[in-house]
Enzyme design. Structure first.
Site, PDB file in Angstrom:
ATOM      1  N   GLY A  51       0.827  -1.205   0.000  1.00  0.00           N
ATOM      2  CA  GLY A  51       0.000   0.000   0.000  1.00  0.00           C
ATOM      3  C   GLY A  51       0.858   1.251   0.000  1.00  0.00           C
ATOM      4  O   GLY A  51       0.637   2.165   0.779  1.00  0.00           O
ATOM      5  N   HIS A  52       1.864   1.262  -0.877  1.00  0.00           N
ATOM      6  CA  HIS A  52       2.739   2.417  -0.995  1.00  0.00           C
ATOM      7  C   HIS A  52       3.413   2.406  -2.367  1.00  0.00           C
ATOM      8  O   HIS A  52       3.309   1.439  -3.110  1.00  0.00           O
ATOM      9  CB  HIS A  52       3.800   2.416   0.119  1.00  0.00           C
ATOM     10  CG  HIS A  52       4.799   1.319  -0.004  1.00  0.00           C
ATOM     11  ND1 HIS A  52       4.623   0.087   0.586  1.00  0.00           N
ATOM     12  CD2 HIS A  52       5.979   1.245  -0.680  1.00  0.00           C
ATOM     13  CE1 HIS A  52       5.655  -0.680   0.309  1.00  0.00           C
ATOM     14  NE2 HIS A  52       6.486  -0.009  -0.477  1.00  0.00           N
ATOM     15  N   ALA A  53       4.094   3.496  -2.661  1.00  0.00           N
ATOM     16  CA  ALA A  53       4.954   3.590  -3.840  1.00  0.00           C
ATOM     17  C   ALA A  53       6.286   4.150  -3.383  1.00  0.00           C
ATOM     18  O   ALA A  53       6.347   4.886  -2.402  1.00  0.00           O
ATOM     19  CB  ALA A  53       4.338   4.504  -4.898  1.00  0.00           C
ATOM     20  N   ARG A  98       2.041  -0.218  -5.129  1.00  0.00           N
ATOM     21  CA  ARG A  98       1.878  -1.653  -5.078  1.00  0.00           C
ATOM     22  C   ARG A  98       1.142  -2.052  -3.823  1.00  0.00           C
ATOM     23  O   ARG A  98       1.280  -1.435  -2.772  1.00  0.00           O
ATOM     24  CB  ARG A  98       3.217  -2.377  -5.171  1.00  0.00           C
ATOM     25  CG  ARG A  98       4.072  -2.495  -3.924  1.00  0.00           C
ATOM     26  CD  ARG A  98       4.803  -1.249  -3.476  1.00  0.00           C
ATOM     27  NE  ARG A  98       5.471  -0.497  -4.502  1.00  0.00           N
ATOM     28  CZ  ARG A  98       6.730  -0.613  -4.838  1.00  0.00           C
ATOM     29  NH1 ARG A  98       7.505  -1.407  -4.172  1.00  0.00           N
ATOM     30  NH2 ARG A  98       7.243   0.115  -5.788  1.00  0.00           N
TER      31      ARG A  98
END
Length: 144
Positions: A51-53, A98
């Site tokens: 839950g980040h990039a 992602r």
């Protein structure tokens, strides 16, 4: 960069009746040198991870055991990739959001990263990531 730059990489697989062996050599099998390795395990069913990039960090994700899905998003398109083979890695360049989900029982996700941990290289808010991906705000590093 975009979802089109995300790709499955077949790692060398050496067959042996006593058990198979795969190898990853820096600069040879993947498109970056790795400086950090970490892994996820004991992920409860139904849980979503990541839950980040990352702005610049490149990663290779490998399902060392079990399986899971990786949802990748460049701010314009999304794709879902199912990982379940220990001789395949999913290459994720910078500026790709992602999420990992649908972990099977006893799954292990190994991650090779191109650099050491740096919190300033992360987008943890999806709306901020989308704005940066669309060029509406400078990225975290202050680059347009």
């Amino acid at each position: 960069m975009g979802v089109d730059k995300v790709k499955l990489i077949e790692l060398p697989k050496i067959h042996d009746p006593r058990g198979n062996l795969s190898v990853i050599e820096t600069g040879n099998h993947i498109p970056f040198d790795f400086k950090r390795i970490f892994y996820l395990y004991d992920v409860p069913g139904g849980t979503t991870r990541a839950g980040h990039a990352n702005v610049k960090l490149e990663q290779l994700l490998i399902a060392m055991s079990g399986s899971f899905d990786v949802i990748v998003d460049d701010g314009f398109k999304k794709a879902k990739i199912h990982l379940n083979r220990s001789y395949q890695g999913l290459y994720i360049p910078g500026m790709i959001w992602r999420e990992l989900e649908n972990f099977s029982s006893a799954s292990v996700c190994l991650v090779l990263a191109s650099d050491f941990y740096d919190e300033t290289d992360y987008y943890r808010d999806y709306d901020e990531f989308i704005q940066a991906a669309h060029g509406k705000v400078p990225d975290i590093k202050g680059e347009a």
